[in-house]
Structures are given as structure tokens and as C-alpha cells.
Design a protein around this motif. Structure first.
Motif, PDB file in Angstrom:
ATOM      1  N   ARG A  28       3.171 -45.555 -22.209  1.00 19.92           N
ATOM      2  CA  ARG A  28       2.404 -45.096 -23.379  1.00 19.92           C
ATOM      3  C   ARG A  28       3.052 -43.907 -24.067  1.00 19.92           C
ATOM      4  O   ARG A  28       2.820 -43.653 -25.241  1.00 19.92           O
ATOM      5  N   PHE A  29       3.856 -43.133 -23.322  1.00 14.52           N
ATOM      6  CA  PHE A  29       4.475 -41.954 -23.916  1.00 14.52           C
ATOM      7  C   PHE A  29       5.449 -42.360 -25.017  1.00 14.52           C
ATOM      8  O   PHE A  29       6.206 -43.330 -24.887  1.00 14.52           O
ATOM      9  N   ASP A  30       5.433 -41.585 -26.088  1.00 16.95           N
ATOM     10  CA  ASP A  30       6.281 -41.878 -27.247  1.00 16.95           C
ATOM     11  C   ASP A  30       7.680 -41.307 -27.007  1.00 16.95           C
ATOM     12  O   ASP A  30       7.932 -40.123 -27.230  1.00 16.95           O
ATOM     13  N   ARG A  31       8.584 -42.154 -26.563  1.00 13.61           N
ATOM     14  CA  ARG A  31       9.961 -41.721 -26.320  1.00 13.61           C
ATOM     15  C   ARG A  31      10.843 -41.889 -27.552  1.00 13.61           C
ATOM     16  O   ARG A  31      11.929 -41.312 -27.618  1.00 13.61           O
ATOM     17  N   LEU A  34      12.074 -38.787 -29.693  1.00 12.40           N
ATOM     18  CA  LEU A  34      13.219 -37.975 -29.294  1.00 12.40           C
ATOM     19  C   LEU A  34      14.499 -38.404 -29.997  1.00 12.40           C
ATOM     20  O   LEU A  34      15.491 -37.675 -29.982  1.00 12.40           O
ATOM     21  N   SER A  35      14.503 -39.594 -30.590  1.00 14.29           N
ATOM     22  CA  SER A  35      15.703 -40.091 -31.272  1.00 14.29           C
ATOM     23  C   SER A  35      15.679 -39.812 -32.769  1.00 14.29           C
ATOM     24  O   SER A  35      16.561 -40.260 -33.500  1.00 14.29           O
ATOM     25  N   THR A  36      14.682 -39.088 -33.250  1.00 12.74           N
ATOM     26  CA  THR A  36      14.574 -38.806 -34.685  1.00 12.74           C
ATOM     27  C   THR A  36      15.067 -37.408 -35.031  1.00 12.74           C
ATOM     28  O   THR A  36      15.011 -37.001 -36.177  1.00 12.74           O
ATOM     29  N   ARG A  37      15.539 -36.658 -34.031  1.00 17.57           N
ATOM     30  CA  ARG A  37      16.004 -35.296 -34.280  1.00 17.57           C
ATOM     31  C   ARG A  37      17.458 -35.312 -34.764  1.00 17.57           C
ATOM     32  O   ARG A  37      18.173 -36.287 -34.569  1.00 17.57           O
ATOM     33  N   PRO A  38      17.932 -34.214 -35.380  1.00 17.45           N
ATOM     34  CA  PRO A  38      19.326 -34.154 -35.829  1.00 17.45           C
ATOM     35  C   PRO A  38      20.292 -34.286 -34.655  1.00 17.45           C
ATOM     36  O   PRO A  38      20.055 -33.757 -33.581  1.00 17.45           O
ATOM     37  N   MET A  39      21.377 -35.000 -34.874  1.00 16.41           N
ATOM     38  CA  MET A  39      22.363 -35.214 -33.828  1.00 16.41           C
ATOM     39  C   MET A  39      23.365 -34.073 -33.806  1.00 16.41           C
ATOM     40  O   MET A  39      23.494 -33.294 -34.758  1.00 16.41           O
ATOM     41  N   LEU A  40      24.085 -33.985 -32.721  1.00 21.42           N
ATOM     42  CA  LEU A  40      25.180 -33.036 -32.635  1.00 21.42           C
ATOM     43  C   LEU A  40      26.305 -33.472 -33.573  1.00 21.42           C
ATOM     44  O   LEU A  40      26.562 -34.664 -33.732  1.00 21.42           O
ATOM     45  N   LEU A 232      13.154 -43.105 -20.294  1.00 20.56           N
ATOM     46  CA  LEU A 232      13.147 -44.540 -20.038  1.00 20.56           C
ATOM     47  C   LEU A 232      11.763 -45.044 -19.682  1.00 20.56           C
ATOM     48  O   LEU A 232      10.959 -44.321 -19.090  1.00 20.56           O
ATOM     49  N   LYS A 233      11.516 -46.290 -20.002  1.00 20.27           N
ATOM     50  CA  LYS A 233      10.304 -46.949 -19.547  1.00 20.27           C
ATOM     51  C   LYS A 233      10.449 -47.290 -18.065  1.00 20.27           C
ATOM     52  O   LYS A 233      11.530 -47.197 -17.487  1.00 20.27           O
ATOM     53  N   LEU A 234       9.358 -47.704 -17.456  1.00 21.15           N
ATOM     54  CA  LEU A 234       9.330 -47.826 -16.000  1.00 21.15           C
ATOM     55  C   LEU A 234      10.275 -48.908 -15.482  1.00 21.15           C
ATOM     56  O   LEU A 234      10.897 -48.739 -14.438  1.00 21.15           O
ATOM     57  N   LYS A 235      10.401 -50.015 -16.207  1.00 18.41           N
ATOM     58  CA  LYS A 235      11.249 -51.106 -15.707  1.00 18.41           C
ATOM     59  C   LYS A 235      12.703 -50.680 -15.551  1.00 18.41           C
ATOM     60  O   LYS A 235      13.280 -50.825 -14.472  1.00 18.41           O
ATOM     61  N   SER A 359       5.827 -28.683 -30.111  1.00 21.76           N
ATOM     62  CA  SER A 359       5.206 -29.995 -29.949  1.00 21.76           C
ATOM     63  C   SER A 359       6.214 -31.135 -30.058  1.00 21.76           C
ATOM     64  O   SER A 359       6.037 -32.191 -29.438  1.00 21.76           O
ATOM     65  N   SER A 360       7.270 -30.968 -30.847  1.00 26.69           N
ATOM     66  CA  SER A 360       8.245 -32.042 -31.021  1.00 26.69           C
ATOM     67  C   SER A 360       9.045 -32.320 -29.760  1.00 26.69           C
ATOM     68  O   SER A 360       9.698 -33.354 -29.653  1.00 26.69           O
ATOM     69  N   LEU A 361       9.007 -31.406 -28.801  1.00 24.23           N
ATOM     70  CA  LEU A 361       9.733 -31.583 -27.540  1.00 24.23           C
ATOM     71  C   LEU A 361       8.762 -31.608 -26.357  1.00 24.23           C
ATOM     72  O   LEU A 361       9.146 -31.239 -25.248  1.00 24.23           O
ATOM     73  N   ARG A 362       7.539 -32.046 -26.602  1.00 22.89           N
ATOM     74  CA  ARG A 362       6.523 -31.946 -25.559  1.00 22.89           C
ATOM     75  C   ARG A 362       6.927 -32.697 -24.289  1.00 22.89           C
ATOM     76  O   ARG A 362       6.777 -32.191 -23.179  1.00 22.89           O
ATOM     77  N   LEU A 363       7.449 -33.907 -24.438  1.00 20.77           N
ATOM     78  CA  LEU A 363       7.809 -34.697 -23.259  1.00 20.77           C
ATOM     79  C   LEU A 363       8.981 -34.068 -22.497  1.00 20.77           C
ATOM     80  O   LEU A 363       8.906 -33.924 -21.267  1.00 20.77           O
ATOM     81  N   PRO A 364      10.080 -33.669 -23.152  1.00 13.96           N
ATOM     82  CA  PRO A 364      11.144 -32.976 -22.410  1.00 13.96           C
ATOM     83  C   PRO A 364      10.695 -31.649 -21.802  1.00 13.96           C
ATOM     84  O   PRO A 364      11.170 -31.287 -20.719  1.00 13.96           O
ATOM     85  N   VAL A 365       9.801 -30.938 -22.470  1.00 11.13           N
ATOM     86  CA  VAL A 365       9.304 -29.681 -21.910  1.00 11.13           C
ATOM     87  C   VAL A 365       8.521 -29.952 -20.634  1.00 11.13           C
ATOM     88  O   VAL A 365       8.666 -29.242 -19.628  1.00 11.13           O
ATOM     89  N   ILE A 366       7.685 -30.999 -20.655  1.00  7.27           N
ATOM     90  CA  ILE A 366       6.969 -31.371 -19.432  1.00  7.27           C
ATOM     91  C   ILE A 366       7.968 -31.740 -18.341  1.00  7.27           C
ATOM     92  O   ILE A 366       7.809 -31.366 -17.174  1.00  7.27           O
TER      93      ILE A 366
END
Length: 492
Positions: A28-31, A34-40, A232-235, A359-366
Motif C-alpha cells: 500500500r505504501f506509495d513507492r 520517490l522516483s519523481t524527485r530531481p535526479m543527480l 520494493l514490493k514484498l514479492k 513529508s516527501s521523504l516520509r518512507l525513507p525517513v521511516i
């Protein structure tokens, strides 16, 4: 064949684990966010390469200081309980004792090829091992620079925190000795980079990160696993985790056949022996006087990792003199370390607050919080000197501090970074040079030469603890300024 295995795995997963509530919750987490941020971009890579030079230069300087202790890489415990003699030997030869692969599962097979190449090019064995550490610390610094950019810091802020990374006590102390910790730090930073990377990495990269992380230090595998869980998703997560672990087992078996006395990390007997290093067990056995002090561990983890405290000499019941900074206080009459510690504590607090607000990095921060929590729990009970393992968690601590940029009064936080670099760096250089002097003093004591020299320990039966229990060193005065490195410090 691979496609058939993948198809079979997909069907098995969908029919079993895929139906469980944990799979639905995990996915359910929106991964994708994380791919919508500016790239290096190329500029970021060029700056990272410059920081690779900075990191390597700091390591070279640190080695120039520790080289004043010629016995540092031939004796145990001279440098805050480090096993530099064994690690240096493991990097450049298949002989000796590779038994610590019980907790560093692939360290020998990962580092020996590079060590052998450097010696084949004409470097002396110890110089080859030191050169490898210099290279790794440079690569780690470059990766940390890129990681802070992926967090979303402007380039000048990213540069400031990368400089802070290289000025910490942990970086200065452990970039100047041959140990496993620089390699562990590189694996940790690489996992953080993969977790924050914009493009979803190919599964092959995740396998490499898993093998590297668990291969250098078994407890650090949790960092790679959390990084994968964020992206990654669980599979695919289960498939990569299982295949990585299987690959590590295969490589460990090969290592066991090629390296003398190498241990298999999945052998229950070797793992249970690590219980001897739990602080609770060591306190019960009287290994050190202070006993188990969780508060001292937290202080060492979150404060003296960045701002070093003075080192003192400790007499262990198992017949060794060691240096430690686990319980030492601020040096009397010095203001610089006090300013550095206050600035650092406030900065880290701002970083935690900024991480909560980002908030835009909530999942990586967790994810990073879970990594740091796991490290905190481990080092509350494991290891006599918490600072010994500091490179494994120091990148996480500095990463959280860097998020002070997202907190209110961000420029106050940036000013605190400057204070910590200036005052903390000055303090750390002084403490490192003091530690060098104490280590050099200890190496001249006959007691240390007889009981802590690696060749004697490895090739002959070590002296019995009872042989030394009648000796009582005046550790408060031993090898302190004005003292002499002789047996006068021994009380009958």
C-alpha cells in the motif's frame, strides 16, 4: 531456466504469501513518489569525486598520525580495543587466522583479492592494507555526498554536512587504522544511497548491496533489508533477500575452503560464542569494573561518535591493557569540546525535527529511523566499547542531522554545522594525537609485548589469565602525560 524459476516463484507467492494481510499492507505504501524527485546530474558526480579526494586525504593524514605507533598493527587493543593486527593480515594473506568470518561472513574473500593485487604491484603487505582503507574511505565520502544530495539538500549544504562527516571523531579515528569498520561504513552508506536513489535499481544491484552488507558485518544486513523494504514490493523483496542469502552461503563455503581457520557464519556454534561479548555477560563475569551502563552506550553512540572524549587505559581481567573512551568525561578546563557537544546536540535535535517535517521523504525517513533503532538496540548490549563500532551507525546519525535544513531556522542549523566542524574537528584532532601517544607508550610495556602481540597469540599458546591476575596497574597514571612507559605502573 531463470524464467521458469521466476514463473514458479510468482505462482507460489501469489497463492500463499500474496493473500496475507501483510502483503496488502506492505504494497500500500506509495513507492512511486520517490522516483519523481530531481535526479543527480554531472555536477553532483564531479563534486562527489572531489570529496573522494578529501576523504582519502583525511585517511592519509590519520595514518600519518597512527604511524607514530609502529606496533599498532601488530598488537591488540592499543587503539580502543581494535583488532588491527588480525584484520591487516586477513586482507593480504590466506594464512593466519580468519576465524572472525563468523561475524564478518565474507570479509576475507571480499578484501583479499584487492590486497593481493596491491602486494603484487609491489606494495608492502601492511602498506597494501592501509592503501585499501584509504581508497574505501574516499569512496565512502563520495557516496555520502551523493546521498545527502538525494535527500534534497542544496549543494552547499550537502558539502557542509559531508565535511562534517569527515571531521567526526569516528571518521578520524577509524580512517587511520586497518580494521573492518571502514568497509562496514561503505556498505551502510551504499545501502542508504540505494534507498534514496531516484530510479528504481535493478534487482542485480540489490543483490550486490545485500552481499556486500551482510558480507562485511552480519548485523548490518538489517540496513540493506530496510533499504529494500522502502523501495520494493514484498514479492521482489523476498526473492532478492533469499537469493542474496543463498549467494552469501555459497561464497562463505568457498571462503572456508580457501582461507585458514575461516569460520562459517551460519554455524550455530560460532554464533553462540558472540554472547560472550554482550555487556550484560561481561559485567557478570567482571570483565570490566563499570558494569553494564546503557546510558554510557547511548552517550558514546550519539555524542562521542562526533565529538571525541579523552582516552584512558583500562586493565581487563583477561590479561590485556586496552585504551577506551567509553566512560571518560570532558577534559578539565577545556571549553572547545563543550561548545562542540552543545552545538552538535542542538543540531541533531533540529535534524530529527526536520526529518519529521519532510513529508516527501516520509518512507525513507521511516526506513532510516528503523535502521538507527536497530543499531541502537544492538549497541545498547553488545561490545565493551561502543565507539569501536561507530562507523556502522555514524552515517545514519549525520544523515539525520543533515535534515536540519528542513526544520525551522535552517540557517541557524547551518551555523551549528560550522561550529561542530571547527570546534569538534579541532577537539578530535587533539584527542586522536593523545590516543597515539598513549598507544605508543603502552606498546613499550613488556606486559603488553608478551600478552598482546598478534604473532605470539596466533602461533603460540596465549599466556593464562592467572599469570597476570597478580598484576595491578595504576591505570589512572599509566601512560598519562608525564608518566614513563615502564613497569613502575605495576603494583604487586
Amino acid at each position: 531456466m531463470l524464467s521458469a524459476l521466476r514463473s514458479r516463484y510468482d505462482k507460489t507467492f501469489d497463492a500463499s504469501i500474496g493473500r496475507l494481510w501483510i502483503a496488502r499492507l506492505w504494497n500500500r505504501f506509495d513507492r512511486d513518489a520517490l522516483s519523481t524527485r530531481p535526479m543527480l546530474v554531472r555536477t553532483d558526480v564531479l563534486i562527489a569525486l572531489c570529496f573522494a579526494v578529501v576523504g582519502s586525504a583525511v585517511s592519509v593524514w590519520a595514518f600519518s598520525q597512527t604511524n607514530r605507533v609502529p606496533e599498532l598493527h601488530t598488537m591488540f587493543n592499543l587503539w580502543i580495543h581494535a583488532d588491527s593486527a588480525r584484520v591487516a593480515e586477513n586482507i593480504v594473506t590466506t594464512g593466519g587466522d580468519h576465524g572472525r568470518t563468523s561475524v564478518h561472513p565474507l570479509f576475507s574473500i571480499l578484501t583479499y583479492p584487492v590486497g593481493a593485487l596491491l602486494t603484487a604491484l609491489g606494495l608492502a603487505p601492511l602498506t597494501a592494507a592501509k592503501t585499501l582503507v584509504v581508497i574505501v574511505m574516499g569512496a565512502t565520502t563520495a557516496m555520502f555526498s551523493l546521498t545527502t544530495r538525494l535527500v534534497g539538500l542544496p549543494r552547499f549544504v550537502s558539502a557542509a554536512f559531508t565535511l562534517l562527516f569527515t571531521a567526526t571523531a569516528s571518521f578520524l579515528y577509524w580512517s587511520g587504522v586497518v580494521e573492518t569498520f571502514p568497509f562496514s561504513c561503505f556498505a551502510v552508506v551504499t545501502s542508504l544511497f540505494m534507498m534514496l536513489r531516484v530510479n528504481t535499481p535493478h534487482w542485480g544491484w540489490w543483490v550486490l548491496v545485500n552481499v556486500l552488507t551482510i558480507g562485511v558485518l552480519i548485523t548490518n544486513w538489517v540496513i540493506a533489508l530496510v533499504a529494500m523494504a522502502v523501495r520494493l514490493k514484498l514479492k521482489p523483496f523476498i526473492a532478492i533477500a533469499v537469493s542474496s542469502f543463498a549467494l552469501v552461503i555459497v561464497l562463505a563455503v568457498i571462503q572456508n575452503l580457501c582461507f585458514e581457520k575461516a569460520a562459517l557464519f551460519f554455524n550455530p556454534h560460532t554464533l553462540t560464542r558472540e554472547a560472550a561479548y554482550f555487556q550484560t555477560n561481561m559485567a557478570a563475569e567482571g570483565t570490566y569494573e563499570q558494569g553494564w551502563q546503557p546510558a554510557a552506550n547511548l552517550r558514546s553512540m550519539y555524542v562521542t561518535t562526533v565529538v571525541a572524549m579523552p582516552v584512558e587505559v583500562q586493565q581487563q581481567t583477561h590479561m590485556r591493557l586496552a585504551t577506551t573512551n567509553q566512560n571518560t568525561a570532558f577534559p578539565e578546563g577545556e571549553v572547545i569540546p563543550v561548545i562542540a557537544v552543545i552545538s552538535w546536540v542542538v543540531l541533531f535535535g533540529m535534524g530529527v525535527w526536520g526529518a519529521i517535517l519532510r513529508s516527501s521523504l516520509r518512507l525513507p525517513v521511516i526506513g532510516a529511523a528503523l535502521m538507527l533503532t536497530a543499531q541502537t538496540i544492538l549497541h545498547l548490549i553488545y561490545g565493551e566499547v561502543t565507539f569501536l563500532y561507530s562507523l556502522s551507525f555514524m552515517p545514519l546519525i549525520i544523515l539525520f542531522a543533515s535534515m536540519s535544513w528542513f526544520a525551522p531556522y535552517r540557517y541557524v542549523g547551518l551555523g551549528l554545522v560550522v561550529l561542530v566542524i571547527a570546534f569538534g574537528g579541532t577537539n578530535n584532532v587533539r584527542r586522536l594525537q593523545e590516543t597515539v601517544s598513549i598507544g605508543d607508550c603502552l606498546s613499550d610495556i613488556d606486559f603488553v609485548r608478551q600478552g598482546q602481540t598478534w604473532d605470539l597469540i596466533r602461533d603460540a599458546k596465549p599466556p593464562e589469565a592467572s599469570d597476570y591476575q597478580t598484576l595491578d596497574f595504576d591505570t589512572e597514571n599509566l601512560c598519562q602525560p608525564g608518566s614513563t612507559p615502564d613497569e613502575a605502573g605495576v603494583q604487586p
